[in-house]
Scaffold this motif. Structure first.
Motif, PDB file in Angstrom:
ATOM      1  N   VAL A 285       0.851  -1.186   0.000  1.00 36.29           N
ATOM      2  CA  VAL A 285       0.000   0.000   0.000  1.00 36.29           C
ATOM      3  C   VAL A 285       0.890   1.239   0.000  1.00 36.29           C
ATOM      4  O   VAL A 285       1.876   1.324   0.723  1.00 36.29           O
ATOM      5  CB  VAL A 285      -0.970  -0.014   1.212  1.00 36.29           C
ATOM      6  CG1 VAL A 285      -0.227  -0.011   2.518  1.00 36.29           C
ATOM      7  CG2 VAL A 285      -1.949   1.142   1.140  1.00 36.29           C
ATOM      8  N   VAL A 286       0.541   2.189  -0.885  1.00 36.93           N
ATOM      9  CA  VAL A 286       1.339   3.409  -1.070  1.00 36.93           C
ATOM     10  C   VAL A 286       0.387   4.604  -1.084  1.00 36.93           C
ATOM     11  O   VAL A 286      -0.018   5.084  -2.140  1.00 36.93           O
ATOM     12  CB  VAL A 286       2.158   3.352  -2.384  1.00 36.93           C
ATOM     13  CG1 VAL A 286       3.140   4.524  -2.450  1.00 36.93           C
ATOM     14  CG2 VAL A 286       2.912   2.026  -2.511  1.00 36.93           C
ATOM     15  N   PRO A 287       0.007   5.112   0.092  1.00 36.53           N
ATOM     16  CA  PRO A 287      -0.995   6.182   0.163  1.00 36.53           C
ATOM     17  C   PRO A 287      -0.405   7.591   0.090  1.00 36.53           C
ATOM     18  O   PRO A 287      -0.812   8.492   0.820  1.00 36.53           O
ATOM     19  CB  PRO A 287      -1.643   5.923   1.516  1.00 36.53           C
ATOM     20  CG  PRO A 287      -0.526   5.384   2.354  1.00 36.53           C
ATOM     21  CD  PRO A 287       0.383   4.609   1.421  1.00 36.53           C
ATOM     22  N   SER A 288       0.564   7.792  -0.806  1.00 35.38           N
ATOM     23  CA  SER A 288       1.263   9.077  -0.882  1.00 35.38           C
ATOM     24  C   SER A 288       0.380  10.187  -1.434  1.00 35.38           C
ATOM     25  O   SER A 288      -0.578   9.938  -2.170  1.00 35.38           O
ATOM     26  CB  SER A 288       2.513   8.949  -1.759  1.00 35.38           C
ATOM     27  OG  SER A 288       3.420   8.004  -1.232  1.00 35.38           O
ATOM     28  N   SER A 304       7.704  -8.140  -7.029  1.00 35.16           N
ATOM     29  CA  SER A 304       7.608  -9.216  -6.039  1.00 35.16           C
ATOM     30  C   SER A 304       6.301  -9.986  -6.127  1.00 35.16           C
ATOM     31  O   SER A 304       6.084 -10.933  -5.367  1.00 35.16           O
ATOM     32  CB  SER A 304       7.757  -8.622  -4.627  1.00 35.16           C
ATOM     33  OG  SER A 304       8.960  -7.899  -4.511  1.00 35.16           O
ATOM     34  N   GLY A 305       5.428  -9.583  -7.061  1.00 37.43           N
ATOM     35  CA  GLY A 305       4.166 -10.295  -7.262  1.00 37.43           C
ATOM     36  C   GLY A 305       3.052  -9.837  -6.359  1.00 37.43           C
ATOM     37  O   GLY A 305       2.131 -10.617  -6.071  1.00 37.43           O
ATOM     38  N   LEU A 306       3.091  -8.581  -5.920  1.00 42.87           N
ATOM     39  CA  LEU A 306       2.060  -8.055  -5.032  1.00 42.87           C
ATOM     40  C   LEU A 306       1.093  -7.140  -5.771  1.00 42.87           C
ATOM     41  O   LEU A 306       1.502  -6.373  -6.642  1.00 42.87           O
ATOM     42  CB  LEU A 306       2.694  -7.235  -3.900  1.00 42.87           C
ATOM     43  CG  LEU A 306       3.536  -7.965  -2.865  1.00 42.87           C
ATOM     44  CD1 LEU A 306       4.065  -6.984  -1.848  1.00 42.87           C
ATOM     45  CD2 LEU A 306       2.736  -9.051  -2.182  1.00 42.87           C
ATOM     46  N   PRO A 307      -0.193  -7.190  -5.423  1.00 46.59           N
ATOM     47  CA  PRO A 307      -1.090  -6.117  -5.837  1.00 46.59           C
ATOM     48  C   PRO A 307      -0.760  -4.874  -5.023  1.00 46.59           C
ATOM     49  O   PRO A 307      -0.382  -4.978  -3.846  1.00 46.59           O
ATOM     50  CB  PRO A 307      -2.482  -6.652  -5.478  1.00 46.59           C
ATOM     51  CG  PRO A 307      -2.240  -7.626  -4.376  1.00 46.59           C
ATOM     52  CD  PRO A 307      -0.869  -8.208  -4.599  1.00 46.59           C
ATOM     53  N   VAL A 308      -0.878  -3.702  -5.647  1.00 42.42           N
ATOM     54  CA  VAL A 308      -0.547  -2.450  -4.972  1.00 42.42           C
ATOM     55  C   VAL A 308      -1.792  -1.572  -4.910  1.00 42.42           C
ATOM     56  O   VAL A 308      -2.451  -1.344  -5.928  1.00 42.42           O
ATOM     57  CB  VAL A 308       0.585  -1.700  -5.702  1.00 42.42           C
ATOM     58  CG1 VAL A 308       0.897  -0.384  -4.982  1.00 42.42           C
ATOM     59  CG2 VAL A 308       1.834  -2.568  -5.786  1.00 42.42           C
ATOM     60  N   GLY A 326      -3.664  -3.717  -9.333  1.00 39.87           N
ATOM     61  CA  GLY A 326      -3.967  -3.207  -8.001  1.00 39.87           C
ATOM     62  C   GLY A 326      -5.114  -2.231  -8.099  1.00 39.87           C
ATOM     63  O   GLY A 326      -5.918  -2.285  -9.038  1.00 39.87           O
ATOM     64  N   PHE A 327      -5.181  -1.314  -7.161  1.00 37.89           N
ATOM     65  CA  PHE A 327      -6.251  -0.316  -7.154  1.00 37.89           C
ATOM     66  C   PHE A 327      -5.668   1.070  -6.926  1.00 37.89           C
ATOM     67  O   PHE A 327      -4.711   1.248  -6.163  1.00 37.89           O
ATOM     68  CB  PHE A 327      -7.261  -0.612  -6.047  1.00 37.89           C
ATOM     69  CG  PHE A 327      -8.102  -1.829  -6.277  1.00 37.89           C
ATOM     70  CD1 PHE A 327      -8.978  -1.892  -7.357  1.00 37.89           C
ATOM     71  CD2 PHE A 327      -8.024  -2.916  -5.411  1.00 37.89           C
ATOM     72  CE1 PHE A 327      -9.766  -3.024  -7.564  1.00 37.89           C
ATOM     73  CE2 PHE A 327      -8.808  -4.045  -5.611  1.00 37.89           C
ATOM     74  CZ  PHE A 327      -9.679  -4.099  -6.696  1.00 37.89           C
ATOM     75  N   LEU A 328      -6.274   2.055  -7.572  1.00 37.70           N
ATOM     76  CA  LEU A 328      -5.973   3.459  -7.324  1.00 37.70           C
ATOM     77  C   LEU A 328      -7.145   4.071  -6.574  1.00 37.70           C
ATOM     78  O   LEU A 328      -8.298   3.866  -6.946  1.00 37.70           O
ATOM     79  CB  LEU A 328      -5.742   4.203  -8.644  1.00 37.70           C
ATOM     80  CG  LEU A 328      -4.489   3.786  -9.431  1.00 37.70           C
ATOM     81  CD1 LEU A 328      -4.511   4.399 -10.828  1.00 37.70           C
ATOM     82  CD2 LEU A 328      -3.221   4.213  -8.686  1.00 37.70           C
ATOM     83  N   VAL A 329      -6.838   4.829  -5.530  1.00 42.09           N
ATOM     84  CA  VAL A 329      -7.885   5.431  -4.719  1.00 42.09           C
ATOM     85  C   VAL A 329      -7.789   6.946  -4.803  1.00 42.09           C
ATOM     86  O   VAL A 329      -6.726   7.509  -5.029  1.00 42.09           O
ATOM     87  CB  VAL A 329      -7.807   4.968  -3.246  1.00 42.09           C
ATOM     88  CG1 VAL A 329      -7.914   3.456  -3.154  1.00 42.09           C
ATOM     89  CG2 VAL A 329      -6.525   5.447  -2.583  1.00 42.09           C
TER      90      VAL A 329
END
Length: 388
Positions: A285-288, A304-308, A326-329
């Motif tokens: 998770v990158v909530p910048s 690394s095979g992760l959803p972000v 992944g998802f963008l919020v």
């Protein structure tokens, strides 16, 4: 065939190589050696205790000077450049250095490589000096379309000079958890850390307000209520390579203290250890906030095979395919949307697997250091070095 001589002038903030260095030095350390088969490269950087004054860095010559006094650092670099006589000097992330170099060497061809908006802001440089540095730079390289737009917004007439070269990731250094080798490494790390049966949400980065870690801690009670196995792991510190605290980090610790079984703080780790944290996680998770020009952690987590799950801000929307990798919020509703998207991923192993595989695929196709090197060399050819 004589290779073009290119000098890369780093800010002098951290030594090279350095596991505790900043993102600018990391980009130079990873990108420049991949150019060496084609160019004769010299990197200027800060000296370090265990590093020689000069040496080789994976085929590139590395010359180091004390960096505490930036004017003295640049004076040393200037003197060396007089002897080296490079075909092009690339200045890393310091437009003010362009002015100093061109004052002493007005005929030199100078490129400016911007890694963030920090040093083109009004707090770092006057508008007059910024415009002058852009005028003197032959080419301006940026790390995202977002940063390109920011540069052009500040100095519209510089648009013709600006080109994007995305940073990358070392696929071998950041193996996917979805390979047999990666799965074995993941299992061993999770067992050693006592993470079996836990759903690990990973934040890795500097603990400063712009990175948005406080949002994660504020939604944590609702994540626990809906998904009791969740474990939020926060890896990093307020400063590179340091355990010093700030009012912000102490506030984060107070928020996390209420949920000791569901949050773990890990002090700053060197970059050589970053892959072991991502490969053992389930979601990154990158909530910048809006100023994040690129964010290397995004592509490292994806490799690394992760959803972000990240904010739809800065250059991150150029990396993450919403609903695929992944998802963008929305930054305006960041806590509500973070909660919803994280719960969606926590509840579905199939969705995590699908997005994790797609993440690795996207990195392989677009965000390796080899891709970065080819883009950079294309700019060199456009600048009259057809033989490269």
């Amino acid at each position: 065939m004589t290779r073009p001589r290119i000098a890369f002038v780093t800010p002098g903030a951290f030594p090279l190589p350095s596991p505790n260095g900043g993102s600018v030095e990391r980009v130079v350390e990873k990108l420049v050696p991949r150019l060496v088969p084609t160019i004769d490269a010299t990197i200027y950087g800060r000296s370090g205790r265990s590093l020689a004054r000069s040496g080789m860095l994976n085929g590139a010559r590395c010359i180091r000077y004390p960096g505490a006094d930036k004017r003295k650092y640049m004076a040393h670099v200037q003197s060396s450049l007089m002897r080296l006589e490079p075909d092009i000097i690339e200045v890393e992330n310091r437009p003010i250095y362009v002015l100093r170099l061109k004052k002493r060497r007005p005929r030199s061809r100078v490129w400016l490589h911007l890694h963030s908006s920090t040093f083109i802001s009004g707090k770092a440089i006057t508008r007059r000096h910024l415009e002058r540095s852009f005028a003197l730079a032959e080419r301006i390289i940026v790390n995202s379309e977002f940063l390109r737009d920011d540069v052009i917004r500040r100095v519209p007439w510089a648009a013709c000079k600006v080109s994007v070269v995305y940073p990358g990731v070392d696929l071998a250094r950041f193996p996917s958890q979805h390979t047999p080798e990666g799965a074995a490494r993941r299992h061993a790390l999770r067992a050693a850390r006592g993470w079996e049966g836990r759903s690990v949400v990973m934040f890795l980065g500097r603990l400063i307000p712009i990175k948005g870690v406080h949002h994660l801690l504020r939604i944590l009670p609702r994540l626990i209520e809906q998904h009791p196995s969740v474990l939020l792991v926060i890896v990093g510190g307020a400063f590179y390579g340091s355990s010093r605290t700030t009012a912000y980090t102490r506030m984060l610790q107070r928020l996390g203290a209420k949920y000791r079984n569901h949050v773990k703080f890990v002090p700053y780790v060197p970059h050589t250890e970053v892959s072991d944290w991502f490969i053992a996680a389930d979601i990154a998770v990158v909530p910048s906030a809006n100023r994040e020009a690129f964010g290397l952690v995004n592509v490292e987590a994806m490799s690394s095979g992760l959803p972000v799950v990240a904010t739809r801000a800065g250059g991150m929307k150029e990396i993450i395919e919403d609903g695929v990798t992944g998802f963008l919020v929305s930054p305006e509703f960041v806590e509500y949307e973070l909660e919803q998207r994280l719960l969606e991923l926590l509840r579905s192993e199939d969705l995590r697997l699908f997005m994790g595989l797609k993440s690795r695929e996207r990195v392989e196709n677009a965000f390796t250091w080899e891709h970065s090197a080819q883009r950079w060399l294309a700019l060199l050819r456009e600048s009259g070095f057809e033989q490269v």
